[in-house]
Design a protein around this motif. Sequence first.
Motif, PDB file in Angstrom:
ATOM      1  N   ASP A  42       0.841  -1.191   0.000  1.00 46.28           N
ATOM      2  CA  ASP A  42       0.000   0.000   0.000  1.00 46.28           C
ATOM      3  C   ASP A  42       0.884   1.251   0.000  1.00 46.28           C
ATOM      4  OD1 ASP A  42       0.889   0.373   2.602  1.00 46.28           O
ATOM      5  OD2 ASP A  42      -1.016  -0.058   3.540  1.00 46.28           O
ATOM      6  N   PRO A  43       0.307   2.447  -0.038  1.00 48.16           N
ATOM      7  CA  PRO A  43       1.113   3.676  -0.116  1.00 48.16           C
ATOM      8  C   PRO A  43       2.064   3.908   1.061  1.00 48.16           C
ATOM      9  CG  PRO A  43      -1.122   4.142  -0.795  1.00 48.16           C
ATOM     10  CD  PRO A  43      -1.121   2.739  -0.256  1.00 48.16           C
ATOM     11  N   THR A  44       1.819   3.265   2.203  1.00 43.82           N
ATOM     12  CA  THR A  44       2.734   3.407   3.338  1.00 43.82           C
ATOM     13  C   THR A  44       3.770   2.287   3.378  1.00 43.82           C
ATOM     14  OG1 THR A  44       1.223   2.228   4.804  1.00 43.82           O
ATOM     15  CG2 THR A  44       1.023   4.632   4.726  1.00 43.82           C
ATOM     16  N   MET A  45       3.846   1.502   2.318  1.00 43.11           N
ATOM     17  CA  MET A  45       4.778   0.396   2.143  1.00 43.11           C
ATOM     18  C   MET A  45       4.584  -0.733   3.137  1.00 43.11           C
ATOM     19  SD  MET A  45       8.366   1.614   0.652  1.00 43.11           S
ATOM     20  CE  MET A  45       8.455   2.254  -0.995  1.00 43.11           C
ATOM     21  N   ASN A  46       3.364  -0.859   3.676  1.00 40.54           N
ATOM     22  CA  ASN A  46       3.038  -2.095   4.376  1.00 40.54           C
ATOM     23  C   ASN A  46       3.062  -3.182   3.313  1.00 40.54           C
ATOM     24  OD1 ASN A  46       2.471  -0.766   6.836  1.00 40.54           O
ATOM     25  ND2 ASN A  46       0.379  -0.378   6.182  1.00 40.54           N
ATOM     26  N   VAL A  47       3.577  -4.353   3.659  1.00 41.36           N
ATOM     27  CA  VAL A  47       3.635  -5.439   2.682  1.00 41.36           C
ATOM     28  C   VAL A  47       2.983  -6.696   3.250  1.00 41.36           C
ATOM     29  CG1 VAL A  47       5.696  -4.599   1.500  1.00 41.36           C
ATOM     30  CG2 VAL A  47       5.954  -6.182   3.375  1.00 41.36           C
ATOM     31  N   VAL A  48       2.362  -7.455   2.382  1.00 41.28           N
ATOM     32  CA  VAL A  48       1.796  -8.752   2.740  1.00 41.28           C
ATOM     33  C   VAL A  48       2.590  -9.804   1.983  1.00 41.28           C
ATOM     34  CG1 VAL A  48      -0.237 -10.237   2.679  1.00 41.28           C
ATOM     35  CG2 VAL A  48      -0.496  -7.789   3.139  1.00 41.28           C
ATOM     36  N   LEU A  49       3.155 -10.756   2.725  1.00 41.36           N
ATOM     37  CA  LEU A  49       3.925 -11.850   2.135  1.00 41.36           C
ATOM     38  C   LEU A  49       3.183 -13.162   2.341  1.00 41.36           C
ATOM     39  CD1 LEU A  49       7.574 -11.110   3.361  1.00 41.36           C
ATOM     40  CD2 LEU A  49       6.488 -10.413   1.227  1.00 41.36           C
ATOM     41  N   GLU A  50       3.296 -14.027   1.359  1.00 40.05           N
ATOM     42  CA  GLU A  50       2.705 -15.360   1.424  1.00 40.05           C
ATOM     43  C   GLU A  50       3.835 -16.380   1.442  1.00 40.05           C
ATOM     44  OE1 GLU A  50       0.258 -16.928  -1.983  1.00 40.05           O
ATOM     45  OE2 GLU A  50      -1.302 -16.373  -0.537  1.00 40.05           O
ATOM     46  N   ASP A  51       3.624 -17.499   2.122  1.00 39.95           N
ATOM     47  CA  ASP A  51       4.656 -18.539   2.268  1.00 39.95           C
ATOM     48  C   ASP A  51       5.959 -17.928   2.750  1.00 39.95           C
ATOM     49  OD1 ASP A  51       2.860 -20.495   1.355  1.00 39.95           O
ATOM     50  OD2 ASP A  51       3.387 -20.079  -0.732  1.00 39.95           O
ATOM     51  N   ALA A  52       5.868 -17.119   3.805  1.00 38.88           N
ATOM     52  CA  ALA A  52       7.019 -16.375   4.313  1.00 38.88           C
ATOM     53  C   ALA A  52       7.834 -17.208   5.289  1.00 38.88           C
ATOM     54  CB  ALA A  52       6.553 -15.096   4.993  1.00 38.88           C
ATOM     55  N   THR A  53       9.138 -16.990   5.237  1.00 39.07           N
ATOM     56  CA  THR A  53      10.064 -17.607   6.183  1.00 39.07           C
ATOM     57  C   THR A  53      10.811 -16.490   6.886  1.00 39.07           C
ATOM     58  OG1 THR A  53      10.327 -19.501   4.705  1.00 39.07           O
ATOM     59  CG2 THR A  53      11.974 -19.232   6.442  1.00 39.07           C
ATOM     60  N   GLU A  54      10.920 -16.592   8.208  1.00 35.38           N
ATOM     61  CA  GLU A  54      11.641 -15.598   9.006  1.00 35.38           C
ATOM     62  C   GLU A  54      13.034 -16.134   9.321  1.00 35.38           C
ATOM     63  OE1 GLU A  54      11.146 -13.053  13.163  1.00 35.38           O
ATOM     64  OE2 GLU A  54       9.718 -14.645  12.688  1.00 35.38           O
ATOM     65  N   TYR A  55      14.043 -15.314   9.045  1.00 31.76           N
ATOM     66  CA  TYR A  55      15.443 -15.692   9.274  1.00 31.76           C
ATOM     67  C   TYR A  55      16.102 -14.726  10.246  1.00 31.76           C
ATOM     68  CZ  TYR A  55      15.042 -18.432   4.961  1.00 31.76           C
ATOM     69  OH  TYR A  55      14.653 -19.314   4.002  1.00 31.76           O
ATOM     70  N   LYS A  56      17.155 -15.201  10.874  1.00 31.33           N
ATOM     71  CA  LYS A  56      17.981 -14.312  11.688  1.00 31.33           C
ATOM     72  C   LYS A  56      19.433 -14.549  11.305  1.00 31.33           C
ATOM     73  CE  LYS A  56      19.380 -15.709  16.291  1.00 31.33           C
ATOM     74  NZ  LYS A  56      19.016 -15.959  17.644  1.00 31.33           N
ATOM     75  N   ASP A  57      20.301 -13.651  11.718  1.00 29.44           N
ATOM     76  CA  ASP A  57      21.735 -13.747  11.423  1.00 29.44           C
ATOM     77  C   ASP A  57      22.030 -13.771   9.934  1.00 29.44           C
ATOM     78  OD1 ASP A  57      22.373 -13.769  14.124  1.00 29.44           O
ATOM     79  OD2 ASP A  57      22.324 -15.951  14.253  1.00 29.44           O
ATOM     80  N   GLY A  58      21.468 -12.821   9.189  1.00 33.34           N
ATOM     81  CA  GLY A  58      21.768 -12.703   7.776  1.00 33.34           C
ATOM     82  C   GLY A  58      21.230 -13.830   6.920  1.00 33.34           C
TER      83      GLY A  58
END
Length: 93
Positions: A42-58
């Motif tokens: 949307d105009p405020t750059m909120n994003v919706v992701l599907e099949d998302a994976t969360e990573y840490k440490d690069g």
Amino acid sequence: MASTQQKTTVSPLKMLRGAVNKIIMVKVKENTEFVGKLVMTDPTMNVVLEDATEYKDGGTEVIAKYGRILIRGSQILYICVDYTEAKLQQVSK
């Protein structure tokens, strides 16, 4: 005579909208990264992701996998819209 080259500029929002249905990477302020298919923005750059994976440490450690998530634009540090291409180039080096 000097030739002038006309450069076209693309706004970040237009570039992000062009990445709908592509795999992107979103880095957020709490130093984690989300990789998934961009469903909408949307105009405020909120994003919706599907099949998302969360990573840490690069991107080396998987924290969690999600079906569909919303990431608030105010929490985003940066977005890589050509993530799969960048990842392939990194692997081939």
